[in-house]
Design a protein around this motif. Structure first.
Motif, PDB file in Angstrom:
ATOM      1  N   UNK A 210      35.675  65.691  11.021  1.00  0.00           N
ATOM      2  CA  UNK A 210      35.488  66.229  12.377  1.00  0.00           C
ATOM      3  C   UNK A 210      36.806  66.745  12.937  1.00  0.00           C
ATOM      4  N   UNK A 211      37.894  66.008  12.692  1.00  0.00           N
ATOM      5  CA  UNK A 211      39.210  66.454  13.154  1.00  0.00           C
ATOM      6  C   UNK A 211      39.602  67.780  12.507  1.00  0.00           C
ATOM      7  N   UNK A 212      39.154  67.992  11.252  1.00  0.00           N
ATOM      8  CA  UNK A 212      39.444  69.246  10.549  1.00  0.00           C
ATOM      9  C   UNK A 212      38.570  70.396  11.030  1.00  0.00           C
ATOM     10  N   UNK A 213      37.532  70.086  11.823  1.00  0.00           N
ATOM     11  CA  UNK A 213      36.664  71.126  12.365  1.00  0.00           C
ATOM     12  C   UNK A 213      35.286  71.190  11.755  1.00  0.00           C
ATOM     13  N   UNK A 214      34.981  70.309  10.792  1.00  0.00           N
ATOM     14  CA  UNK A 214      33.674  70.334  10.136  1.00  0.00           C
ATOM     15  C   UNK A 214      32.743  69.341  10.823  1.00  0.00           C
ATOM     16  N   UNK A 215      31.713  69.854  11.449  1.00  0.00           N
ATOM     17  CA  UNK A 215      30.864  69.003  12.294  1.00  0.00           C
ATOM     18  C   UNK A 215      29.875  68.141  11.528  1.00  0.00           C
ATOM     19  N   UNK A 216      29.583  68.469  10.262  1.00  0.00           N
ATOM     20  CA  UNK A 216      28.610  67.691   9.509  1.00  0.00           C
ATOM     21  C   UNK A 216      28.778  67.870   8.016  1.00  0.00           C
ATOM     22  N   UNK A 217      28.155  66.958   7.260  1.00  0.00           N
ATOM     23  CA  UNK A 217      28.217  67.061   5.805  1.00  0.00           C
ATOM     24  C   UNK A 217      27.977  65.731   5.150  1.00  0.00           C
ATOM     25  N   UNK A 218      28.269  65.671   3.856  1.00  0.00           N
ATOM     26  CA  UNK A 218      28.115  64.438   3.098  1.00  0.00           C
ATOM     27  C   UNK A 218      29.137  64.419   1.969  1.00  0.00           C
ATOM     28  N   UNK A 219      29.590  63.221   1.636  1.00  0.00           N
ATOM     29  CA  UNK A 219      30.559  63.024   0.560  1.00  0.00           C
ATOM     30  C   UNK A 219      29.971  62.021  -0.423  1.00  0.00           C
ATOM     31  N   UNK A 220      29.742  62.486  -1.650  1.00  0.00           N
ATOM     32  CA  UNK A 220      29.244  61.607  -2.700  1.00  0.00           C
ATOM     33  C   UNK A 220      30.428  61.027  -3.466  1.00  0.00           C
TER      34      UNK A 220
END
Length: 313
Positions: A210-220
């Motif tokens: 979020x701090x980098x600007x990416x509001x959503x996602x997933x990390x496997x």
């Protein structure tokens, strides 16, 4: 069901599987398998099998490999709209897998993707497709400037946009327009490359992203806990272990397809995470890059084997 436009990788996957213990620096007995693949293409096939109307736009060579990709797209119910370069070779990905299906090394010949320039997004047919679709999906096989322009067009037309990381070397192509992406699917190595950050506590990744600007996602994280986030919450889930792995190649793409499918059905973040894990499980169990027998019913049956995701801070 949704109309989804996929702009990304669609090429030939060649995978050699070692039949015994891996001997580095030596000849290993094994067998070759070839099929159409690519991050965007694998996700497109899975989404089409789940009932969505999926259109694929990708660069293709004027060769037999390009025709094989087109045939595979049609067989999966994907509407194929390639840019064909008659004098070029279709991109390819060649991997060596251990007996248990894990990756030893891979070589990606992806030069043709450089010709999917940002200018091609302004072609009338492409622009009209972007404006008409419900959801946009891309992958980091495309050039950075193309991904940046796609992000700006998604914002212009008010279209949700998701991306697939592909590799640590390629995921950094998203950096300049992260705020225009609704979500990006990646593994932990790609997360480190995208942010330039390390963290001993993987549950810090949503805050870092979020701090980098990416509001959503997933990390496997392979067999370890998967974490997903949106603008307001985060969720985590420990995937149930498989007794045998068919092939790891398309697992991340399968996860992305399942997660998106659930999201487009209006499911919550934890529910979408569980569906993503179930979809990845089906891809992992298959010896192909995708689960060719994927249906909504099969996904629902597999979901029953996956624990519920939990909201985390």
């Amino acid at each position: 069901m949704a109309e989804i436009l996929v702009l990304g990788g669609a090429h030939i996957d060649r995978r050699g599987r070692i039949s015994g213990a891996t001997a580095v620096g030596a000849s290993n007995p094994g067998a070759w398998h070839q099929e159409a693949g690519g991050g965007g293409f694998n996700a497109a096939r899975s989404l089409a099998r789940l009932g969505h109307t999926v259109t694929l736009i990708s660069p293709r060579g004027g060769d037999a490999d390009g025709e094989a990709v087109s045939q595979a797209a049609r067989a999966a119910g994907v509407i194929d709209r390639p840019f064909t370069f008659l004098d070029r070779q279709t991109p390819s990905y060649t991997a060596i897998l251990e007996q248990d299906g894990n990756l030893v090394i891979a070589l990606a010949d992806m030069e043709l993707y450089k010709l999917f320039s940002a200018r091609r997004l302004s072609v009338r047919a492409v622009r009209d497709s972007i404006e008409a679709t419900d959801f946009l999906l891309t992958d980091a096989n495309l050039p950075a400037e193309t991904l940046a322009e796609l992000g700006r067009m998604a914002r212009q037309f008010g279209k949700p946009l998701a991306g697939i990381g592909i590799s640590p070397a390629k995921v950094i192509r998203y950096v300049s327009e992260l705020s225009n992406f609704d979500m990006i699917f990646m593994n932990e190595a790609e997360a480190r490359a995208l942010t330039g950050r390390e963290t001993p506590n993987y549950r810090e990744w949503p805050s870092i992203m979020r701090q980098a600007g990416l509001k959503g996602g997933a990390i496997t994280r392979g067999r370890e806990e998967v974490i997903a986030w949106n603008a307001t919450e985060s969720a985590a889930l420990l995937p149930p272990q498989l007794s045998a792995i068919g092939d790891v190649t398309g697992a991340g793409d399968g996860f992305a397809a399942g997660f998106l499918h659930a999201t487009l059905e209006g499911k919550s973040l934890p529910a979408a995470l569980s569906v993503g894990v179930a979809s990845a499980r089906l891809a992992l169990a298959s010896e192909m890059a995708t689960a060719e027998n994927l249906t909504q019913a099969l996904l629902a049956d597999t979901l029953a084997l996956v624990p519920e995701a939990e909201i985390v801070l």
